[in-house]
Design a protein around this motif. Structure first.
Motif, mmCIF file in Angstrom:
data_model
loop_
_atom_site.group_PDB
_atom_site.id
_atom_site.type_symbol
_atom_site.label_atom_id
_atom_site.label_comp_id
_atom_site.label_asym_id
_atom_site.label_seq_id
_atom_site.Cartn_x
_atom_site.Cartn_y
_atom_site.Cartn_z
ATOM 1 N N GLU A 23 34.352 36.306 31.911
ATOM 2 C CA GLU A 23 34.343 35.170 30.988
ATOM 3 C C GLU A 23 32.952 34.927 30.417
ATOM 4 O OE1 GLU A 23 36.078 32.052 33.454
ATOM 5 O OE2 GLU A 23 37.727 31.912 32.009
ATOM 6 N N GLN A 24 31.933 35.036 31.260
ATOM 7 C CA GLN A 24 30.565 34.837 30.779
ATOM 8 C C GLN A 24 30.196 35.877 29.733
ATOM 9 O OE1 GLN A 24 28.120 34.797 34.286
ATOM 10 N NE2 GLN A 24 28.589 32.673 34.757
ATOM 11 N N LEU A 25 30.546 37.135 29.989
ATOM 12 C CA LEU A 25 30.286 38.196 29.010
ATOM 13 C C LEU A 25 31.089 37.980 27.735
ATOM 14 C CD1 LEU A 25 30.176 41.497 31.097
ATOM 15 C CD2 LEU A 25 28.340 40.516 29.739
ATOM 16 N N ALA A 26 32.347 37.626 27.880
ATOM 17 C CA ALA A 26 33.219 37.446 26.725
ATOM 18 C C ALA A 26 32.755 36.294 25.845
ATOM 19 C CB ALA A 26 34.658 37.226 27.181
ATOM 20 N N GLY A 32 35.761 34.456 19.036
ATOM 21 C CA GLY A 32 37.049 33.796 19.193
ATOM 22 C C GLY A 32 37.539 33.717 20.626
ATOM 23 N N PHE A 33 36.687 34.015 21.593
ATOM 24 C CA PHE A 33 37.098 33.952 23.000
ATOM 25 C C PHE A 33 37.352 32.507 23.406
ATOM 26 C CE2 PHE A 33 35.946 33.401 27.504
ATOM 27 C CZ PHE A 33 36.943 34.179 28.067
ATOM 28 N N VAL A 34 38.472 32.284 24.122
ATOM 29 C CA VAL A 34 38.836 30.944 24.578
ATOM 30 C C VAL A 34 38.653 30.828 26.091
ATOM 31 C CG1 VAL A 34 40.694 29.239 24.740
ATOM 32 C CG2 VAL A 34 40.483 30.666 22.700
ATOM 33 N N GLN A 35 39.349 31.690 26.848
ATOM 34 C CA GLN A 35 39.286 31.628 28.303
ATOM 35 C C GLN A 35 39.838 32.908 28.907
ATOM 36 O OE1 GLN A 35 41.868 28.642 29.994
ATOM 37 N NE2 GLN A 35 43.586 29.196 28.689
ATOM 38 N N LEU A 53 42.378 38.023 28.774
ATOM 39 C CA LEU A 53 41.305 37.358 28.048
ATOM 40 C C LEU A 53 41.933 36.759 26.800
ATOM 41 C CD1 LEU A 53 38.315 39.866 28.376
ATOM 42 C CD2 LEU A 53 38.848 37.876 29.773
ATOM 43 N N GLN A 54 41.958 35.443 26.749
ATOM 44 C CA GLN A 54 42.615 34.735 25.661
ATOM 45 C C GLN A 54 41.654 34.556 24.501
ATOM 46 O OE1 GLN A 54 44.154 30.886 26.719
ATOM 47 N NE2 GLN A 54 44.720 30.394 24.619
ATOM 48 N N LEU A 55 42.131 34.929 23.312
ATOM 49 C CA LEU A 55 41.367 34.747 22.087
ATOM 50 C C LEU A 55 42.078 33.718 21.223
ATOM 51 C CD1 LEU A 55 40.547 38.505 21.432
ATOM 52 C CD2 LEU A 55 39.131 36.806 22.551
ATOM 53 N N VAL A 56 41.361 33.197 20.259
ATOM 54 C CA VAL A 56 41.838 32.054 19.487
ATOM 55 C C VAL A 56 43.066 32.366 18.626
ATOM 56 C CG1 VAL A 56 40.309 32.383 17.498
ATOM 57 C CG2 VAL A 56 40.984 30.089 18.164
ATOM 58 N N LEU A 70 36.494 49.191 26.901
ATOM 59 C CA LEU A 70 35.206 48.738 27.442
ATOM 60 C C LEU A 70 35.407 47.568 28.407
ATOM 61 C CD1 LEU A 70 32.044 48.556 27.445
ATOM 62 C CD2 LEU A 70 32.306 47.016 25.496
ATOM 63 N N TRP A 71 36.242 46.609 28.024
ATOM 64 C CA TRP A 71 36.493 45.436 28.870
ATOM 65 C C TRP A 71 37.272 45.806 30.115
ATOM 66 C CZ3 TRP A 71 33.928 41.030 28.431
ATOM 67 C CH2 TRP A 71 33.207 40.850 27.262
ATOM 68 N N GLN A 72 38.175 46.777 30.002
ATOM 69 C CA GLN A 72 38.906 47.253 31.178
ATOM 70 C C GLN A 72 37.954 47.927 32.165
ATOM 71 O OE1 GLN A 72 41.729 49.603 28.980
ATOM 72 N NE2 GLN A 72 43.309 48.017 29.070
ATOM 73 N N LYS A 73 36.996 48.695 31.642
ATOM 74 C CA LYS A 73 35.996 49.333 32.500
ATOM 75 C C LYS A 73 35.118 48.287 33.182
ATOM 76 C CE LYS A 73 35.611 53.723 30.040
ATOM 77 N NZ LYS A 73 34.737 54.587 29.228
ATOM 78 N N ARG A 74 34.781 47.246 32.454
ATOM 79 C CA ARG A 74 33.963 46.178 33.037
ATOM 80 C C ARG A 74 34.701 45.491 34.186
ATOM 81 N NH1 ARG A 74 31.319 43.418 27.601
ATOM 82 N NH2 ARG A 74 29.679 44.992 27.333
#
Length: 102
Positions: A23-26, A32-35, A53-56, A70-74
């Motif tokens: 969440e901090q990275l996103a 448009g990242f929400v939560q 990862l919820q976007l607006v 990339l996010w899956q690897k993270r």
């Protein structure tokens, strides 16, 4: 709701820590990242883990889709730091425009 065992509490803490780091990275990197939120079944952990990862909006999801790997690897790296190996990282993280209540 039944009380969680010590092992389940440890699993929950590992996932929660990883999702908070994501969440901090996103917040910094995804427009448009929400939560972020997750679901899992303790009896089938880690195979049942799904982080969202919820976007607006759907448009924001479409724009972020090329970065999904990339996010899956993270997520996989954050979980590995906590001693949890995700065998197929592609199954454990998705982008969505829907919230946990939807």
């Amino acid at each position: 709701m039944k009380k969680l065992s010590a092992v389940q509490l440890k699993q929950q803490k590992a996932v929660l820590t990883a999702v908070e780091a994501l969440e901090q990275l996103a917040t910094a990197e995804l427009p448009g990242f929400v939560q972020g939120w997750f679901s899992l079944e303790y009896e089938a952990f880690p195979a049942s883990l799904l982080v969202r990862l919820q976007l607006v909006s759907d448009e924001a999801v479409a724009l972020a889709q090329p970065q999904l790997l990339l996010w899956q690897k993270r997520l996989s790296a954050f979980m590995l730091k906590r001693g949890v190996i995700l065998k197929d990282m592609r199954k454990h993280l998705v982008f969505t425009s829907q919230g946990p209540e939807d």
